[in-house]
Design an enzyme around this catalytic site. Structure first.
Site, mmCIF file in Angstrom:
data_model
loop_
_atom_site.group_PDB
_atom_site.id
_atom_site.type_symbol
_atom_site.label_atom_id
_atom_site.label_comp_id
_atom_site.label_asym_id
_atom_site.label_seq_id
_atom_site.Cartn_x
_atom_site.Cartn_y
_atom_site.Cartn_z
ATOM 1 N N ILE A 174 0.852 -1.207 0.000
ATOM 2 C CA ILE A 174 0.000 0.000 0.000
ATOM 3 C C ILE A 174 0.883 1.251 0.000
ATOM 4 C CG2 ILE A 174 -1.648 1.347 1.372
ATOM 5 C CD1 ILE A 174 -2.931 -1.048 -0.064
ATOM 6 N N THR A 178 -0.540 -3.933 10.416
ATOM 7 C CA THR A 178 -1.161 -4.095 11.747
ATOM 8 C C THR A 178 -1.634 -5.541 11.866
ATOM 9 O OG1 THR A 178 -3.236 -3.319 10.776
ATOM 10 C CG2 THR A 178 -1.909 -1.691 11.933
ATOM 11 N N ASP A 200 11.571 3.092 4.722
ATOM 12 C CA ASP A 200 11.329 1.689 5.060
ATOM 13 C C ASP A 200 12.508 1.160 5.872
ATOM 14 O OD1 ASP A 200 9.099 -0.376 3.670
ATOM 15 O OD2 ASP A 200 10.812 -1.347 4.649
ATOM 16 N N LYS A 252 -14.072 1.290 7.385
ATOM 17 C CA LYS A 252 -13.187 0.268 6.785
ATOM 18 C C LYS A 252 -13.485 -1.099 7.383
ATOM 19 C CE LYS A 252 -9.667 -1.895 4.979
ATOM 20 N NZ LYS A 252 -8.248 -1.482 4.988
ATOM 21 N N CYS A 273 -6.199 -8.645 5.170
ATOM 22 C CA CYS A 273 -7.319 -7.725 5.408
ATOM 23 C C CYS A 273 -8.455 -8.401 6.169
ATOM 24 C CB CYS A 273 -7.820 -7.174 4.077
ATOM 25 S SG CYS A 273 -6.558 -6.310 3.171
HETATM 26 N N1 SAJ Z 1 -12.923 -15.106 -0.626
HETATM 27 C C1 SAJ Z 1 -13.864 -16.120 -0.597
HETATM 28 N N2 SAJ Z 1 -15.079 -15.918 -1.183
HETATM 29 C C2 SAJ Z 1 -15.391 -14.738 -1.795
HETATM 30 C C3 SAJ Z 1 -14.418 -13.714 -1.802
HETATM 31 C C4 SAJ Z 1 -13.181 -13.921 -1.215
HETATM 32 O O1 SAJ Z 1 -13.621 -17.192 -0.058
HETATM 33 O O2 SAJ Z 1 -16.503 -14.606 -2.322
HETATM 34 C C5 SAJ Z 1 -11.626 -15.303 0.037
HETATM 35 C C6 SAJ Z 1 -10.436 -15.096 -0.883
HETATM 36 O O3 SAJ Z 1 -10.097 -16.307 -1.521
HETATM 37 C C7 SAJ Z 1 -9.348 -14.649 0.097
HETATM 38 C C8 SAJ Z 1 -10.122 -13.891 1.161
HETATM 39 O O4 SAJ Z 1 -11.486 -14.301 1.034
HETATM 40 O O5 SAJ Z 1 -8.727 -15.759 0.696
HETATM 41 C C9 SAJ Z 1 -10.046 -12.371 1.001
HETATM 42 O O6 SAJ Z 1 -10.464 -12.114 -0.330
HETATM 43 P P1 SAJ Z 1 -10.656 -10.571 -0.834
HETATM 44 O O7 SAJ Z 1 -11.054 -10.600 -2.266
HETATM 45 O O8 SAJ Z 1 -11.507 -9.843 0.101
HETATM 46 O O9 SAJ Z 1 -9.152 -10.115 -0.829
HETATM 47 P P2 SAJ Z 1 -8.422 -9.039 0.053
HETATM 48 O O10 SAJ Z 1 -8.211 -9.508 1.423
HETATM 49 O O11 SAJ Z 1 -7.226 -8.632 -0.730
HETATM 50 O O12 SAJ Z 1 -9.503 -7.884 0.103
HETATM 51 C C10 SAJ Z 1 -9.201 -6.595 -0.306
HETATM 52 C C11 SAJ Z 1 -9.969 -5.771 0.671
HETATM 53 N N3 SAJ Z 1 -9.547 -4.420 0.497
HETATM 54 C C12 SAJ Z 1 -9.164 -3.770 1.614
HETATM 55 O O13 SAJ Z 1 -9.216 -4.258 2.694
HETATM 56 C C13 SAJ Z 1 -8.663 -2.421 1.399
HETATM 57 C C14 SAJ Z 1 -11.467 -5.935 0.460
HETATM 58 O O14 SAJ Z 1 -12.161 -4.914 1.165
HETATM 59 C C15 SAJ Z 1 -11.863 -5.794 -0.974
HETATM 60 O O15 SAJ Z 1 -13.249 -6.136 -1.112
HETATM 61 C C16 SAJ Z 1 -11.032 -6.720 -1.844
HETATM 62 O O16 SAJ Z 1 -9.646 -6.403 -1.638
HETATM 63 C C17 SAJ Z 1 -11.427 -6.472 -3.272
HETATM 64 O O17 SAJ Z 1 -11.869 -7.423 -3.924
HETATM 65 O O18 SAJ Z 1 -11.322 -5.316 -3.690
#
Ligand code: SAJ
Length: 472
Positions: free
Chosen positions: A31, A107, A50, A229, A283
């Site tokens: 980020i 965090t 960093d 958030k 996240c």
């Molecule tokens: N996952 C599922 N089922 C789903 C969606 C995700 O099992 O329907 C799993 C993924 O495989 C992964 C985990 O959940 O293991 C998290 O998936 P994610 O798409 O939410 O990925 P992140 O953690 O990178 O989420 C980030 C988050 N952004 C921030 O926290 C700033 C989230 O709020 C966003 O929704 C996501 O990116 C995005 O898709 O933009």
């Protein structure tokens, strides 16, 4: 007069436009680096700090550590060449020259699932030593409710007994970008801002409008900004838990959850979420525990959030049981069977293993004597989960008794099962934890198939209480 907090907002906007405001970004990771590049690219001379010498060197050499972030390396090279961005290991050099200090530090949770803010608070104590008078500190790190007010601000003030809101301003602007599309998200998704006083809020809003040309939603204070958030991410965690809970239930009834979700998605107010091997990444799982911990701190309990976490954290074990069940169906004992896992990152097309469900799956399989082979295009021939990954997908598949699709990388979406089957030991099993393969097609090819909620498995339905984040 030095500093910005004492400036009139319109005067401040002019200074921003004229490139007369400077910034530093503390923590140039996934980020922090795109944020620093964005600040510099808007004309704000920016210094990235960093603690990792390799990170600092790569930035100053215009090399981006995140090859899975489109546009980032080109933008980095541009602003480094323009001398608008440089990196340093010296926090004093970074902070003492900055009107704006943006904190983009991790965090994480500790081993007992308690949010750990030590990196943030100790770094803020250092920042506080060198803060310019009338500067503005912006916290992009995601924290529990009240952490900025009760831990971060005191850390910034402590060394020189600075007066918050008078000697310096503070605003929360939690990051809302999706790894693998961070640069585009930063320029498209509205930002959430809330400060310790109205001037901090107003100034931070002005900065993000200028830097990323996005809408900025101002909130009354830091904790409200952080509540936004956490609410949006825990909402996602809970909804994923819902479909994870439905999956084995539908399986037993011979209902394919993907059929159900596709039909549900035709309803205007249904947001589809999909079952999987668990919820990983820095996240969602972390944010849910941050929210839970914020509640316990005031003797509250968020039952739905807690149960959702238990369901999602139990999915890796559910997945291991699916694999055992599939091997059972091909009359192969888990001990000494060869299980090939395709994809181990926490989500598709991102090089990141943080809280990856596949880490638990691989470890639990090894504990019962299974020989596990791993192939992931982001971790070729690498030491991961205490073993070397394969160099090619063919090497990984050769001789396998069971193929597990662990992450739906774009390389696997059109996987050629007909070409893979001859390399495997017959009868062969296929466990698709990402539901990207047609169950009917796999079965017709001759695989013993298992998915998550596809209606093809009547053997496994126990949601064990198991914390992904504390695998042992
Ligand atoms: N996952 C599922 N089922 C789903 C969606 C995700 O099992 O329907 C799993 C993924 O495989 C992964 C985990 O959940 O293991 C998290 O998936 P994610 O798409 O939410 O990925 P992140 O953690 O990178 O989420 C980030 C988050 N952004 C921030 O926290 C700033 C989230 O709020 C966003 O929704 C996501 O990116 C995005 O898709 O933009």
């Amino acid at each position: 007069m030095k500093g910005i907090l004492n400036k009139d907002i319109n005067q401040f906007k002019v200074l921003l436009q004229e490139g007369k405001i400077s910034a530093s970004v503390i923590g140039t990771g996934r980020i922090g680096l795109p944020t620093a590049v964005g600040f510099a690219n808007s004309g704000i001379p920016t210094i990235g700090f960093d603690i990792n010498p390799d990170v600092v060197t790569s930035i100053n050499n215009s090399r981006c550590m995140f090859k899975d972030e489109p546009f980032l390396e080109e933008l980095l090279a541009k602003v480094v060449k323009q001398a608008l961005l440089r990196a340093t290991l010296d926090i004093k050099e970074a902070v003492s020259n900055s009107d704006i200090v943006v904190i983009c530090l991790p965090t994480p949770l500790d081993a007992t699932l308690v949010p750990n803010y030590r990196i943030l608070t100790s770094s803020c104590k250092e920042v506080g030593k060198y803060l310019q008078d009338q500067s503005l500190v912006i916290i992009e790190s995601t924290v529990g409710l009240g952490i900025v007010e009760n831990q971060v601000v005191p850390s910034l003030s402590s060394y020189r007994n600075l007066k918050p809101g008078i000697d310096f301003g503070v605003a929360s602007c939690p990051e809302r970008a999706n790894p693998s599309e961070i640069v585009t998200n930063l320029h498209r998704i509205p930002r959430i801002v809330g400060g310790i006083n109205s001037k901090s809020t107003e100034m931070a809003a002005c900065i993000y409008e200028h830097v990323f040309k996005v809408d900025v939603i101002t909130l009354p204070n830091c904790k409200t900004a952080n509540a936004v958030k956490l609410t949006e991410n825990v909402f996602r965690d809970i909804n994923i838990a819902f479909v994870n809970e439905l999956a084995p239930f539908f399986d037993k009834l011979g209902i394919d959850i993907i059929d159900v979700l596709k039909a549900c998605a035709t309803k205007y107010n249904f947001i589809p979420h999909y079952p999987g091997p668990g919820v990983g990444g820095p996240c969602l799982p972390v944010n849910s525990y941050q929210l839970l911990y914020s509640a316990t701190e005031i003797n509250g309990a968020l039952r739905l959030t807690r149960i959702a976490r238990e369901i999602n954290d139990s999915m890796p074990i559910f997945t291991v049981n699916l694999i055992k069940d599939a091997l059972n169906d091909v009359c192969k004992p888990v001990r000494n069977s060869i299980v090939t896992v395709l994809g181990i990152t926490y989500k598709p097309n991102v090089k990141d293993l943080q809280y990856s469900p596949m880490e638990v799956v691989v470890k639990k399989l090894r504990e019962v004597g299974t020989q596990v082979k791993i192939y992931d295009p982001f971790y070729i021939d690498s030491l991961v989960f205490s073993q070397m990954t394969e160099t090619t997908i063919n090497n990984a598949i050769r001789g396998a008794d069971c193929l597990v699709i662990g992450t739906a990388h774009r390389e696997f979406v059109k996987i050629d099962l007909a070409n893979i089957l001859p390399f495997m030991r017959k009868p062969a099993a296929l466990v698709d934890t990402c539901n990207i393969v047609s169950p009917r097609f796999a079965t017709e090819l001759g695989f013993i198939y298992r998915g998550i909620g596809r209606g093809f498995n009547n053997g496994v339905w126990q949601i064990n209480n198991f914390n992904l984040l504390t695998p042992d």
